[in-house]
Structure formats: C-alpha cells, structure tokens
Write an enzyme that holds these catalytic residues in place. Structure first.
Site, PDB file in Angstrom:
ATOM      1  CB  SER A 104      -1.573 -41.837 -70.980  1.00 56.70           C
ATOM      2  OG  SER A 104      -0.751 -42.987 -70.983  1.00 56.70           O
ATOM      3  CB  SER A 105      -0.958 -45.387 -66.776  1.00 56.86           C
ATOM      4  OG  SER A 105      -2.326 -45.688 -66.585  1.00 56.86           O
TER       5      SER A 105
ATOM      6  CE  LYS B  12      -4.027 -42.103 -74.278  1.00 59.06           C
ATOM      7  NZ  LYS B  12      -3.581 -43.325 -73.598  1.00 59.06           N
ATOM      8  CG  ASP B  13      -6.007 -47.296 -75.675  1.00 57.64           C
ATOM      9  OD1 ASP B  13      -4.812 -47.316 -75.970  1.00 57.64           O
ATOM     10  OD2 ASP B  13      -6.428 -46.867 -74.588  1.00 57.64           O
TER      11      ASP B  13
ATOM     12  CG  LEU C 170      -7.186 -47.198 -61.526  1.00 57.14           C
ATOM     13  CD1 LEU C 170      -8.418 -47.520 -60.682  1.00 57.14           C
ATOM     14  CD2 LEU C 170      -7.351 -47.794 -62.921  1.00 57.14           C
TER      15      LEU C 170
ATOM     16  CG  HIS D 261      -7.972 -45.759 -65.800  1.00 60.48           C
ATOM     17  ND1 HIS D 261      -6.747 -45.197 -65.533  1.00 60.48           N
ATOM     18  CD2 HIS D 261      -7.730 -46.714 -66.730  1.00 60.48           C
ATOM     19  CE1 HIS D 261      -5.809 -45.793 -66.244  1.00 60.48           C
ATOM     20  NE2 HIS D 261      -6.375 -46.713 -66.997  1.00 60.48           N
TER      21      HIS D 261
HETATM   22  P1  AMP Z   1      -5.112 -49.017 -69.550  1.00 62.45           P
HETATM   23  O1  AMP Z   1      -5.114 -49.085 -68.059  1.00 62.45           O
HETATM   24  O2  AMP Z   1      -4.160 -48.030 -70.105  1.00 62.45           O
HETATM   25  O3  AMP Z   1      -5.043 -50.379 -70.190  1.00 62.45           O
HETATM   26  O4  AMP Z   1      -6.540 -48.442 -69.960  1.00 62.45           O
HETATM   27  C1  AMP Z   1      -7.725 -49.032 -69.493  1.00 62.45           C
HETATM   28  C2  AMP Z   1      -8.882 -48.414 -70.217  1.00 62.45           C
HETATM   29  O5  AMP Z   1      -8.906 -47.013 -69.974  1.00 62.45           O
HETATM   30  C3  AMP Z   1      -8.798 -48.598 -71.737  1.00 62.45           C
HETATM   31  O6  AMP Z   1     -10.096 -48.886 -72.232  1.00 62.45           O
HETATM   32  C4  AMP Z   1      -8.333 -47.244 -72.205  1.00 62.45           C
HETATM   33  O7  AMP Z   1      -8.756 -46.942 -73.522  1.00 62.45           O
HETATM   34  C5  AMP Z   1      -9.000 -46.337 -71.203  1.00 62.45           C
HETATM   35  N1  AMP Z   1      -8.334 -45.038 -71.139  1.00 62.45           N
HETATM   36  C6  AMP Z   1      -7.006 -44.812 -71.004  1.00 62.45           C
HETATM   37  N2  AMP Z   1      -6.750 -43.489 -71.046  1.00 62.45           N
HETATM   38  C7  AMP Z   1      -7.943 -42.859 -71.221  1.00 62.45           C
HETATM   39  C8  AMP Z   1      -8.341 -41.504 -71.357  1.00 62.45           C
HETATM   40  N3  AMP Z   1      -7.468 -40.498 -71.322  1.00 62.45           N
HETATM   41  N4  AMP Z   1      -9.659 -41.247 -71.526  1.00 62.45           N
HETATM   42  C9  AMP Z   1     -10.561 -42.263 -71.570  1.00 62.45           C
HETATM   43  N5  AMP Z   1     -10.246 -43.557 -71.450  1.00 62.45           N
HETATM   44  C10 AMP Z   1      -8.952 -43.855 -71.281  1.00 62.45           C
END
Ligand code: AMP
Length: 283
Positions: free
Chosen positions: A186-187, A150-151, A33, A37
């Site tokens: 981003s992770s 972002k996605d 996170l 997140h």
């Molecule tokens: P993930 O853990 O990468 O699957 O992301 C989980 C959620 O966090 C998804 O809905 C992503 O779109 C969101 N997310 C990832 N990076 C960002 C960011 N920089 N800003 C806002 N939301 C994000």
C-alpha cells in the site's frame, strides 16, 4: 510514453490509439506506485493493446481528518515506473482540471453496498471514488479498467456503477500484491515506523487464521473474529473492523453457508496508519 494533463489532450491521445484499432486498458491510481500498482499495469498489458494510467490524488475521497495533505506524492519516480512498464499514456490532471472551481450541483448516493467496511468507517470515501472514476471513465472511455482486490468494496461498488450507469467498460480485479512477510502493499505503508512495519503483517495473519478455521468447518465465526481482534489489539493494532461480509451486498454475515462467496476483511490502525486487507472465501 506520453504524459498529458488536460482533458482535451488525453481524449485526443486515446482517440488516436482507437483510430489505429487498438484496445485500451485503464489503470486509475493515486500515484506513489508500488509493486501492487505495477501488477495491475502488467495485467492491463495482457488484456489490451495499450495501457493508460492516471495519477491523481483525488481530494474528494478524503475526509476532513484524513491524510490528503501528507499522502505520498512522487510524480517523477511514478512516471519512470510507468515508462519502464510500457505504459502508453499517463494522465496527470490537477484539481482544477478534474473539478473546476464552480459549485457542484450533483451528488452521489450509494445504498447498502456502502454501509459497512470502509464505507461505514470513512463517510464520503466511496462517494468521492465513484465521482472521480465516473469522470475518468467518461473522459478516457477505455475498453477495460483494472482495479485491485485489495480494495474489494471499491471493486464491488464500481462494478455496480458500471452496470447502473451503462459504462461500456469491462472491470477486472487483480490479486493482492504482498510483501514477503504477507503485508498487503500500500502507498500508506510508507507511513509505518520500523516497529510498526514489523507488527503490520499481523492483520493478514489474523485473516489467514480465521480463513483456516472457516475452511475447517467453523460456520459461525463471530467469537473467533472477536478473539482475533483482541489479539491484534494486544499486538498494538487499533481495530476498525474484522468481519465476514457477503460478496453480493457487502453486509456482515453471521452464519456462513456452503456454495456462497464471502469476503473476510479487516481494517486496523497502527499509530496513524490505516491498514486494510481481505481474503475471498468461495465456500
Ligand atoms: P491507489 O493508488 O491506492 O488508489 O490504488 C490504485 C489501484 O491499485 C486500486 O485499484 C487498488 O486496489 C490497487 N492496489 C493497491 N494496492 C494493491 C495491492 N497491494 N495489490 C494489488 N492492487 C493494489
């Protein structure tokens, strides 16, 4: 804050909250996170009484040559962050809980929304996301679910999924959280070397440059986009795509029309790290 891993336990936690008349906002994540997140969790708290977060690195959405094994995992830190943000329940299933060991008899097929952008570059990616989010929605049955802009293609595909499969869940998109220099959080940014990290904001700058030209009147940005891709390559990026897509069906657009909404989106590699970013163009 409760942490539960079994489907029976998350169902009973959610049922208990619902029996108290509480509304539930759900934030699905793959962990590692970061502030992006956390911004989703804060928005979730504004939108509902209680927040449920899932942390699960979904194997089904990774391609055979992708980074499933090396994807950052930091459960203890993540749980602490959720607790600090006032999350009520964290759901941390494992692969056996989510998928069991047996054969799967059903598969997901997504039409043209999946043809370009990340869907075009990562075969099976959105099918894997639709599968896991569909399961998580059935398990948790939240009132609201929060996803990041972002996605954006994920958000559009899941919005269609909710509609076509009649999930009674409101989807909310949260703005992109960025580092001070503009890089979308981003992770996977954890993979970047110091040198790559310095170059990384170039992707967002390229998008901002194209956005400005479009807002200043360019309505056929093809050449401009090609030029920006060349500049990115010169900086050390390896391009995947940089283009304008229609918000409705995620198809590439050649000529922009006023009154329409587009998505200006890019994906590029720095070394082995794949970066994505986008800007919504409400013309
Ligand atoms: P993930 O853990 O990468 O699957 O992301 C989980 C959620 O966090 C998804 O809905 C992503 O779109 C969101 N997310 C990832 N990076 C960002 C960011 N920089 N800003 C806002 N939301 C994000």
């Amino acid at each position: 804050m409760k942490q539960v891993s079994s489907i029976a336990d998350i169902r009973s936690e959610v049922a208990e909250l619902k029996s108290q008349g509480k509304t539930i906002a759900f934030v699905p994540t793959m962990g590692a996170l970061h502030a992006g997140h956390l911004s989703l969790i804060r928005l979730a708290k504004e939108k509902a009484d209680e927040v449920v977060v899932s942390i699960y690195v979904n194997p089904v959405q990774f391609g055979p040559n992708e980074d499933f094994d090396s994807y950052p995992r930091q459960m203890e830190e993540d749980l602490r962050a959720c607790k600090d943000e006032g999350v009520s329940v964290v759901f941390t299933p494992d692969d056996n809980i989510m998928y069991g060991a047996g054969k799967r008899y059903f598969s997901i097929n997504i039409d043209e929304l999946n043809e370009h952008m990340d869907g075009g570059s990562r075969p099976g990616f959105f099918e894997g996301i639709v599968l896991v989010v569909n399961k998580l929605f059935n398990i948790i049955e939240p009132d609201i679910a929060i996803f990041g802009q972002k996605d954006i293609q994920q958000f559009q595909i899941l919005s269609r999924m909710v509609e076509e499969f009649n999930h009674d869940i409101e989807l909310v998109a949260a703005p992109i959280a960025r580092a001070n220099d503009g890089l979308a959080l981003s992770s996977r940014n954890a993979y970047l070397s110091d040198e790559e990290r310095k170059i990384a904001p170039g992707l967002y700058r390229a998008l901002q440059y194209v956005e400005k030209q479009i807002r200043d009147g360019v309505d056929e940005p093809g050449l401009l986009l090609k030029h920006q891709q060349d500049e990115l390559e010169a900086k050390g990026f390896k391009n995947d795509y940089l283009n304008v897509f229609s918000m409705d069906d995620m198809q590439p657009v050649i000529k922009l029309k006023p009154g329409s909404t587009y998505i200006l989106a890019g994906a590029a590699y720095l070394g082995k790290t794949r970066l994505i970013d986008n800007i919504i163009l409400d013309l």
